[in-house]
Scaffold this active site. Structure first.
Site, PDB file in Angstrom:
ATOM      1  N   THR A  12       0.753  -0.458  -7.302  1.00 35.39           N
ATOM      2  CA  THR A  12      -0.021  -0.581  -8.539  1.00 35.39           C
ATOM      3  C   THR A  12       0.151   0.653  -9.410  1.00 35.39           C
ATOM      4  O   THR A  12       0.195   0.567 -10.643  1.00 35.39           O
ATOM      5  CB  THR A  12      -1.511  -0.803  -8.216  1.00 35.39           C
ATOM      6  OG1 THR A  12      -1.643  -1.934  -7.346  1.00 35.39           O
ATOM      7  CG2 THR A  12      -2.310  -1.053  -9.484  1.00 35.39           C
ATOM      8  N   MET A  33      -8.382   0.906  -4.895  1.00 34.14           N
ATOM      9  CA  MET A  33      -7.846   2.251  -5.096  1.00 34.14           C
ATOM     10  C   MET A  33      -8.811   3.217  -4.418  1.00 34.14           C
ATOM     11  O   MET A  33      -9.768   3.680  -5.025  1.00 34.14           O
ATOM     12  CB  MET A  33      -7.699   2.544  -6.590  1.00 34.14           C
ATOM     13  CG  MET A  33      -6.823   1.531  -7.308  1.00 34.14           C
ATOM     14  SD  MET A  33      -6.527   1.929  -9.049  1.00 34.14           S
ATOM     15  CE  MET A  33      -5.444   3.351  -8.886  1.00 34.14           C
ATOM     16  N   ARG A  34      -8.558   3.489  -3.149  1.00 37.09           N
ATOM     17  CA  ARG A  34      -9.544   4.156  -2.302  1.00 37.09           C
ATOM     18  C   ARG A  34      -9.574   5.671  -2.514  1.00 37.09           C
ATOM     19  O   ARG A  34     -10.534   6.221  -3.025  1.00 37.09           O
ATOM     20  CB  ARG A  34      -9.259   3.809  -0.834  1.00 37.09           C
ATOM     21  CG  ARG A  34     -10.402   4.041   0.119  1.00 37.09           C
ATOM     22  CD  ARG A  34     -10.049   3.511   1.490  1.00 37.09           C
ATOM     23  NE  ARG A  34      -8.841   4.124   2.019  1.00 37.09           N
ATOM     24  CZ  ARG A  34      -8.820   5.222   2.780  1.00 37.09           C
ATOM     25  NH1 ARG A  34      -9.951   5.820   3.099  1.00 37.09           N
ATOM     26  NH2 ARG A  34      -7.676   5.717   3.219  1.00 37.09           N
ATOM     27  N   LYS A  65       0.814  -1.227   0.000  1.00 39.12           N
ATOM     28  CA  LYS A  65       0.000   0.000   0.000  1.00 39.12           C
ATOM     29  C   LYS A  65       0.841   1.267   0.000  1.00 39.12           C
ATOM     30  O   LYS A  65       0.456   2.295   0.537  1.00 39.12           O
ATOM     31  CB  LYS A  65      -0.973  -0.002   1.178  1.00 39.12           C
ATOM     32  CG  LYS A  65      -1.895  -1.204   1.221  1.00 39.12           C
ATOM     33  CD  LYS A  65      -2.596  -1.453  -0.107  1.00 39.12           C
ATOM     34  CE  LYS A  65      -3.591  -0.343  -0.446  1.00 39.12           C
ATOM     35  NZ  LYS A  65      -4.279  -0.624  -1.761  1.00 39.12           N
ATOM     36  N   GLY A  98      -6.116   7.739  -2.741  1.00 32.69           N
ATOM     37  CA  GLY A  98      -4.908   8.179  -3.419  1.00 32.69           C
ATOM     38  C   GLY A  98      -4.472   9.575  -3.020  1.00 32.69           C
ATOM     39  O   GLY A  98      -3.935  10.319  -3.840  1.00 32.69           O
ATOM     40  N   HIS A 149       6.420  -7.279  -2.803  1.00 31.64           N
ATOM     41  CA  HIS A 149       6.447  -6.532  -1.542  1.00 31.64           C
ATOM     42  C   HIS A 149       7.496  -7.098  -0.591  1.00 31.64           C
ATOM     43  O   HIS A 149       7.560  -6.679   0.575  1.00 31.64           O
ATOM     44  CB  HIS A 149       5.080  -6.615  -0.852  1.00 31.64           C
ATOM     45  CG  HIS A 149       3.983  -5.873  -1.551  1.00 31.64           C
ATOM     46  ND1 HIS A 149       4.157  -4.615  -2.083  1.00 31.64           N
ATOM     47  CD2 HIS A 149       2.688  -6.212  -1.793  1.00 31.64           C
ATOM     48  CE1 HIS A 149       3.013  -4.220  -2.635  1.00 31.64           C
ATOM     49  NE2 HIS A 149       2.120  -5.163  -2.471  1.00 31.64           N
ATOM     50  N   SER A 157      -4.086   3.168   4.614  1.00 29.17           N
ATOM     51  CA  SER A 157      -4.426   2.428   3.397  1.00 29.17           C
ATOM     52  C   SER A 157      -4.340   0.920   3.628  1.00 29.17           C
ATOM     53  O   SER A 157      -5.179   0.143   3.143  1.00 29.17           O
ATOM     54  CB  SER A 157      -3.486   2.842   2.268  1.00 29.17           C
ATOM     55  OG  SER A 157      -3.847   2.224   1.049  1.00 29.17           O
TER      56      SER A 157
END
Length: 342
Positions: free
Chosen positions: A87, A305-306, A83, A308, A136, A166
């Site tokens: 992405t 993708m909450r 997070k 950003g 990660h 996040s």
């Protein structure tokens, strides 16, 4: 682009088309991937060389196999703590590697163009054939050959307060991870480093200390928010690509948060929707066997993708948590030269 191994071990090319994600996920190939047993009711964690992982989605056997992964100098590893903007930066890297061909990018989901090397989810893919991969993993668990062969590493980091928030919501929306009982409980786990992928500060500092190596590029989430074009240009130069300004602008537009959130080929929500459906079916099946009627609680859907944004931590941290975290960050990063915009 990914490669799905058949029973005869022949490689069959898998490429998403431009249908809506729910239609793409209806294909037999994707169903095979989604049939993995990680989408089950009980989440079991395990520890591998001092780092915590979910047993079904990141198996010890996979982590062990990565120790003998054969890297190539031309490989590009997108690495980050969870997070931190993975992405986002992986889509930038993929867009550059594909010469800014947006039509091509939108025919294949980013998760398959830049596969996640430690995830059991991709166990059926010939990930080794891909030039772009993401991870990660902390430095001591990344394949040693990556450092030996000097493969390129694009490492993205983020201010740990926003990353914590996040990560909290990611645990809530991801059916393959334990659901936190509360924000306070999750904060304590994150603060102590007793969480998947281990202590964030150790993860950051390992790669931060490699930032002067010619094969390592250190990028901050906050810099991407401030000037995405400048970051795209830095990454392009680092990867050895000369791209026109028009193409750069197209990549910037394609990789904006708003664009990626509404694009089913860059937003993984469709994948997680399928995982939730799988889990719901299992729960209902188990309840039916036991003669129990389930009443599902209503809750607002959380997107992968909450928001950003920079600074959303202010809506979650208490005064006491913020003061303790500031002191902790100062202690862990003291003398390193690494700092963040909060």
């Amino acid at each position: 682009m990914g490669f799905l191994k058949t029973n005869s071990n022949e490689l069959r090319m898998f490429e998403c088309n431009d249908k809506k994600m729910e239609e793409v996920l209806g294909s037999d190939k994707i169903k095979e991937l989604l049939e993995h047993k990680e989408y089950k009711e009980e989440i079991v964690m395990h520890e591998y060389k001092g780092v915590i992982f979910p047993l079904d989605t990141i198996k010890p056997s996979v982590l062990q196999a990565l120790e003998t992964w054969e890297a190539r100098p031309e490989d590009v590893f997108v690495v980050s703590y969870a997070k931190a903007g993975t992405t986002w930066i992986q889509e930038v890297v993929s867009a550059i590697a594909n010469g800014g061909d947006l039509e091509k990018l939108n025919k294949s989901h980013t998760f398959f163009r830049v596969p996640f090397i430690e995830a059991t989810f991709f166990a059926g893919l010939d990930v080794c054939s891909c030039l772009l991969v993401e991870s990660h993993l902390p430095g001591h668990l990344l394949p040693p050959d990556v450092f030996k062969k000097k493969a390129r590493i694009v490492y993205v980091t983020r201010n740990p307060k926003d990353m914590c928030v996040s990560y909290y919501y990611f645990h809530i929306m991801n059916p393959t991870l334990p659901t936190p009982k509360s924000w306070n409980e999750f904060f304590d786990d994150f603060y102590s480093g007793k969480i998947m992928y281990g202590p964030w500060w150790e993860h950051f500092l390992f790669y931060w200390n490699l930032r002067h190596e010619p094969n390592v590029l250190f990028v901050k989430f906050e810099d991407m928010k401030m000037d995405l074009k400048a970051v795209v240009e830095r990454v392009s130069k680092f990867m050895g690509y000369t791209i026109s300004d028009d193409v750069i602008n197209g990549i910037v537009d394609h990789c904006s948060f708003a664009s990626m959130k509404k694009n089913p080929m860059t937003n993984p929500d469709g994948l997680f929707d399928q995982a939730h459906k799988k889990l719901d079916q299992q729960k209902k099946g188990n309840a039916s066997k036991e003669g129990v009627t389930l009443v599902e609680p209503k809750q607002e859907k959380i997107s992968f993708m909450r928001k950003g944004k920079v600074g959303d931590w202010r809506n979650h941290f208490t005064v006491a948590q913020n003061e303790a975290f500031d002191a902790f960050v100062h202690e862990k990063l003291a003398g390193s030269g690494l700092s963040f915009d909060f």
